[in-house]
Write an enzyme that holds these catalytic residues in place. Structure first.
Site, mmCIF file in Angstrom:
data_model
loop_
_atom_site.group_PDB
_atom_site.id
_atom_site.type_symbol
_atom_site.label_atom_id
_atom_site.label_comp_id
_atom_site.label_asym_id
_atom_site.label_seq_id
_atom_site.Cartn_x
_atom_site.Cartn_y
_atom_site.Cartn_z
ATOM 1 N N ASP A 127 41.464 27.907 45.612
ATOM 2 C CA ASP A 127 40.843 28.521 46.263
ATOM 3 C C ASP A 127 40.082 28.308 45.606
ATOM 4 O OD1 ASP A 127 41.792 29.924 48.855
ATOM 5 O OD2 ASP A 127 42.882 31.929 47.156
ATOM 6 N N TYR A 129 36.293 30.653 47.937
ATOM 7 C CA TYR A 129 35.740 32.054 47.967
ATOM 8 C C TYR A 129 34.439 32.019 49.419
ATOM 9 C CZ TYR A 129 34.374 36.956 46.384
ATOM 10 O OH TYR A 129 34.583 38.446 46.174
ATOM 11 N N HIS A 134 33.256 37.799 53.359
ATOM 12 C CA HIS A 134 34.152 38.559 53.035
ATOM 13 C C HIS A 134 33.842 38.505 51.588
ATOM 14 C CE1 HIS A 134 38.116 38.483 50.674
ATOM 15 N NE2 HIS A 134 37.700 38.061 50.027
ATOM 16 N N ARG A 143 33.639 46.268 43.707
ATOM 17 C CA ARG A 143 32.439 46.547 41.861
ATOM 18 C C ARG A 143 31.735 47.848 42.851
ATOM 19 N NH1 ARG A 143 34.345 41.441 41.813
ATOM 20 N NH2 ARG A 143 32.779 40.486 43.610
ATOM 21 N N GLU A 199 45.555 37.244 53.144
ATOM 22 C CA GLU A 199 44.341 36.395 53.324
ATOM 23 C C GLU A 199 44.231 35.690 54.720
ATOM 24 O OE1 GLU A 199 42.119 37.960 49.236
ATOM 25 O OE2 GLU A 199 42.747 35.610 49.516
ATOM 26 N N GLU A 201 42.781 32.858 55.949
ATOM 27 C CA GLU A 201 42.232 31.010 55.269
ATOM 28 C C GLU A 201 42.659 29.583 55.976
ATOM 29 O OE1 GLU A 201 42.123 30.550 50.211
ATOM 30 O OE2 GLU A 201 42.344 32.555 50.341
ATOM 31 N N ASP A 233 47.463 33.943 51.413
ATOM 32 C CA ASP A 233 47.075 33.886 50.435
ATOM 33 C C ASP A 233 47.358 35.349 50.087
ATOM 34 O OD1 ASP A 233 46.225 33.602 47.688
ATOM 35 O OD2 ASP A 233 44.530 33.859 48.172
ATOM 36 N N ARG A 237 46.718 43.937 45.447
ATOM 37 C CA ARG A 237 45.260 44.418 45.226
ATOM 38 C C ARG A 237 44.851 45.027 43.971
ATOM 39 N NH1 ARG A 237 42.748 40.145 47.781
ATOM 40 N NH2 ARG A 237 42.131 40.783 49.848
ATOM 41 N N GLN A 240 46.341 42.848 41.310
ATOM 42 C CA GLN A 240 44.520 42.191 41.410
ATOM 43 C C GLN A 240 43.699 43.005 40.167
ATOM 44 O OE1 GLN A 240 43.197 40.400 45.240
ATOM 45 N NE2 GLN A 240 41.905 39.903 44.135
ATOM 46 N N TYR A 244 42.177 41.394 36.939
ATOM 47 C CA TYR A 244 41.463 39.785 36.982
ATOM 48 C C TYR A 244 39.817 39.954 35.858
ATOM 49 C CZ TYR A 244 37.363 42.573 39.619
ATOM 50 O OH TYR A 244 36.348 43.634 39.672
ATOM 51 N N LYS A 253 48.310 36.841 42.185
ATOM 52 C CA LYS A 253 48.268 36.068 43.919
ATOM 53 C C LYS A 253 49.388 35.046 43.607
ATOM 54 C CE LYS A 253 43.781 36.817 45.277
ATOM 55 N NZ LYS A 253 42.981 36.513 46.803
ATOM 56 N N THR A 257 51.469 31.884 48.080
ATOM 57 C CA THR A 257 51.066 31.287 49.090
ATOM 58 C C THR A 257 51.557 30.347 50.637
ATOM 59 O OG1 THR A 257 49.334 31.327 47.315
ATOM 60 C CG2 THR A 257 48.802 29.886 49.016
ATOM 61 N N THR A 346 39.390 33.742 52.019
ATOM 62 C CA THR A 346 39.403 34.546 53.248
ATOM 63 C C THR A 346 38.238 34.630 53.815
ATOM 64 O OG1 THR A 346 40.073 35.896 52.025
ATOM 65 C CG2 THR A 346 39.709 36.351 54.079
ATOM 66 N N GLU A 360 39.960 44.391 54.078
ATOM 67 C CA GLU A 360 38.141 44.679 54.615
ATOM 68 C C GLU A 360 38.617 45.725 55.630
ATOM 69 O OE1 GLU A 360 35.731 40.736 54.894
ATOM 70 O OE2 GLU A 360 37.888 40.115 53.801
#
Lengths: 414, 414
Positions: A127, A129, A134, A143, A199, A201, A233, A237, A240, A244, A253, A257, A346, A360
């Protein structure tokens, strides 16, 4: 072949010419149990029908039977791209030339009568990014205070390996996962995820295996891109966010899927090829597509919850192209195997109605969406049904193509 | 069965009783091409010989032939653990009871005559990070100034998915990968890794598939642990350092992962079971092993470069046990498939001569090791040969068992 009709190619299957979104210009691949059947078989979609490939090839082209006679695409994927194109051209010929009609027609089955399965045995699942929008939005939420885009983000397509064994076909219910997560009070507890997300995708089915230590140059990446599907996906959250650092998402995750059942041949998407967004930093030679044919894809996606459209993510806005994803994947010498699946990450565009996940769309759950029934969603609730659909918009007089859809309903945690 | 001999069980194969590190008490599984053969076949190791399982089962137990007659362990791994134990007991019976000797002996082949292959078709590969000493040391070097141990580290076993398609058998040469990395001058360039490293790990072959959404409780984890091998998780530290935020290692690890060819049955390791280190934080109920039988394994490992021993990592020092790794892997509802491979992460102990990778042994290359030939190593050079070996030390009058070794030689970048 016959002359184009309605902007596409002609087929003797009624309504399945180039004007049909799943017509002769597409010839999407699938795996299905047929009425009265017990084992999945490969099929090629032609309009609202599907060609049962095992008996069709046995009678029309026995030399192809070993490639398409199984229950997944993997045998065909083990062949070079030239073979994929040849097989597809043969099938197109059967469905467009009237002299084949008598032999082929008995093997056509209404799509509505099929039970659809995963069309590939997934080898490795990666997967990426690849959406700047996104990655920036997610970075701000995961973060806060830091640089939202990781330092390497514009130098290479960031990606990670997902769990191939839990890739499931559209329609498979998804059980809400449990896991350890930190509550707003700072307490760490184990329980059902309270932040279950989707997500949007796009996935790419890979084949034509490579040799260890021999990266795929950008100009050959297309020879490994067999086809395109849609991917949800699913992401917990809260699980994760807790797990992570520093090795990436794992249980948040790995529970499921979902992928759409119809794999649209990559070569059918030539009409969707567009230039990628301008590059903000110079790319290393192996990723530099500034002198290549356009490698991005103009695909229009849609995310719906209980039938209400939540967003329309534009795939053309992705910073990294599918060709770059393939090349990067092998840049260290890693091999491609038949049945590898890569996903874009995503898909989000710059507008508020173009965001590809609830993280988001609701700013981490803090700005819930209101549905027509008056209910509100920060994240998914049990019983929610999510459908992601996609299409290649019509262009230059050529009609649209469909990527179908991937759906899934959330079951309560066990 | 006959009475134990020399602390172990007896076999009519000379020297292959319980006193042999690969004797009747172990019965390690492998896949090999036999002299004059063309396809890999499953074998069971007995001392310095290996039993060719296809013809042996065909003549002695045709009911087992479908399980062990193929080229990998995957068919057997698809069965419940009870079947694994029964098959192993049958083979042990053939090799210990003299009445079977005439039927079995023609199917024994010297191990030295075998070409060994990967004994499993790897389904998903997961690499953990289960050594507190390694995680702390690596955290200091990768994230200087920050908290070396991630916040979640003592709450759950951190792990990530690796690339199943590049898992290779011991002896396969490993080509130095290329990739993007940031030089000491801050410049980002693409080229051959200058910080190629090894990681001493222990791997576990899983089977007895589970159902989505149904986690494996800790007390049932052993029913999915088929066997044990050694793993070298080759790592390009410069590529890894540049790419790993926020989704974890990708190209820095995906080019190759080497495993030892002999899979020692997990049930043979009962003599190695010991209590894990004291837990510093209370564990969630699903991971809490404080009232369970000892789940850690006392395995002694050795890392050699050109034959010179660099360290002796102690597996008993791992914070998380194999049982906890299995349970955590499924805690979100993810399934186990036949042929899943999990690895422990780098095994490092508290002492300077117990560190399981060059990153730690040379403090990020800043304190190179000196080899007997006078050459120095911060990281690996082309032509270097790395061998990781392992054993279950003898205990309570029971002799040691061998885990064999995993070796690999570095080829220059292509």
């Amino acid at each position: 072949m016959s002359a184009p009709l309605g902007g596409g190619t002609e087929s003797w299957v009624e309504g399945a010419g180039g004007g049909h979104p799943f017509g002769i210009d597409s010839l999407a691949w699938g795996a299905a149990t047929l009425p009265g059947g017990h084992e999945p078989r490969l099929v090629a979609r032609i309009g609202d029908l599907a060609l049962d490939l095992a008996p069709a090839t046995e009678s029309l082209a026995p030399d192809l039977a070993p490639l398409v006679g199984g229950s997944s695409l993997n045998r065909l994927l083990a062949e070079p791209a030239q073979t994929w194109h040849e097989v597809r051209a043969r099938i197109a010929d059967w469905l467009s030339e009237r002299r084949h009609r008598a032999a082929v027609e008995p093997h056509l089955v209404p799509v509505g009568d099929l039970r659809l399965h995963l069309p590939i045995e997934v080898a490795d699942y990666v997967d990426f990014y690849a959406s700047e929008h996104h990655a920036t939005n997610a970075g701000r939420l995961f973060r806060p205070g830091g640089d939202p885009l990781p330092a390497a983000w514009k130098h290479l397509p960031i990606g990670y390996h997902g769990r191939a064994g839990t890739v499931v076909v559209s329609g498979t219910p998804v059980r809400r996962p449990r896991g350890l997560r930190r509550g707003s009070d700072g307490e760490i507890t184990y329980g059902a995820s309270e932040r279950l997300d989707v997500e949007v995708e796009v996935g790419f089915v890979l084949g034509s295996p490579t040799v260890a230590g021999e990266p795929v140059p950008l100009e050959q990446a297309e020879d490994h891109l067999f086809g395109v599907c849609l991917v949800n996906d699913w992401s917990a959250r809260d699980i994760q966010a807790f797990e992570y650092v520093p090795l990436g998402p794992f249980l948040g995750k790995s529970f499921a899927t979902s992928v759409s059942p119809w794999v649209v041949p990559f070569e059918a998407l030539a009409r969707a090829r567009v230039a990628p967004p301008p590059r903000d930093v110079p790319l290393a030679a192996y990723l530099d597509d500034s002198r290549s044919a356009p490698g991005a894809l103009d695909l229009e996606l849609s995310l719906r919850l209980q039938g209400t459209e939540l967003s329309r993510p534009p795939f053309a806005a992705m910073y990294w192209t599918p060709l770059q994803l393939v090349t990067h994947l092998t840049a260290s010498g890693a091999t491609i195997r038949a049945g590898d699946l890569i996903a874009s990450g995503t898909v989000s565009g710059p507008q508020p109605d173009q965001l590809g996940c609830l993280l988001e769309l609701t700013r981490g759950g803090s700005e819930p969406l209101e549905l027509p029934d008056g209910s509100r969603r920060g994240y998914l609730e049990d019983g929610d049904t999510v459908v992601i659909s996609g299409r290649v918009p019509g262009r230059d007089g050529r009609p649209e193509l469909s990527l179908g859809e991937v759906s899934g309903t959330v079951l309560a945690a066990g």
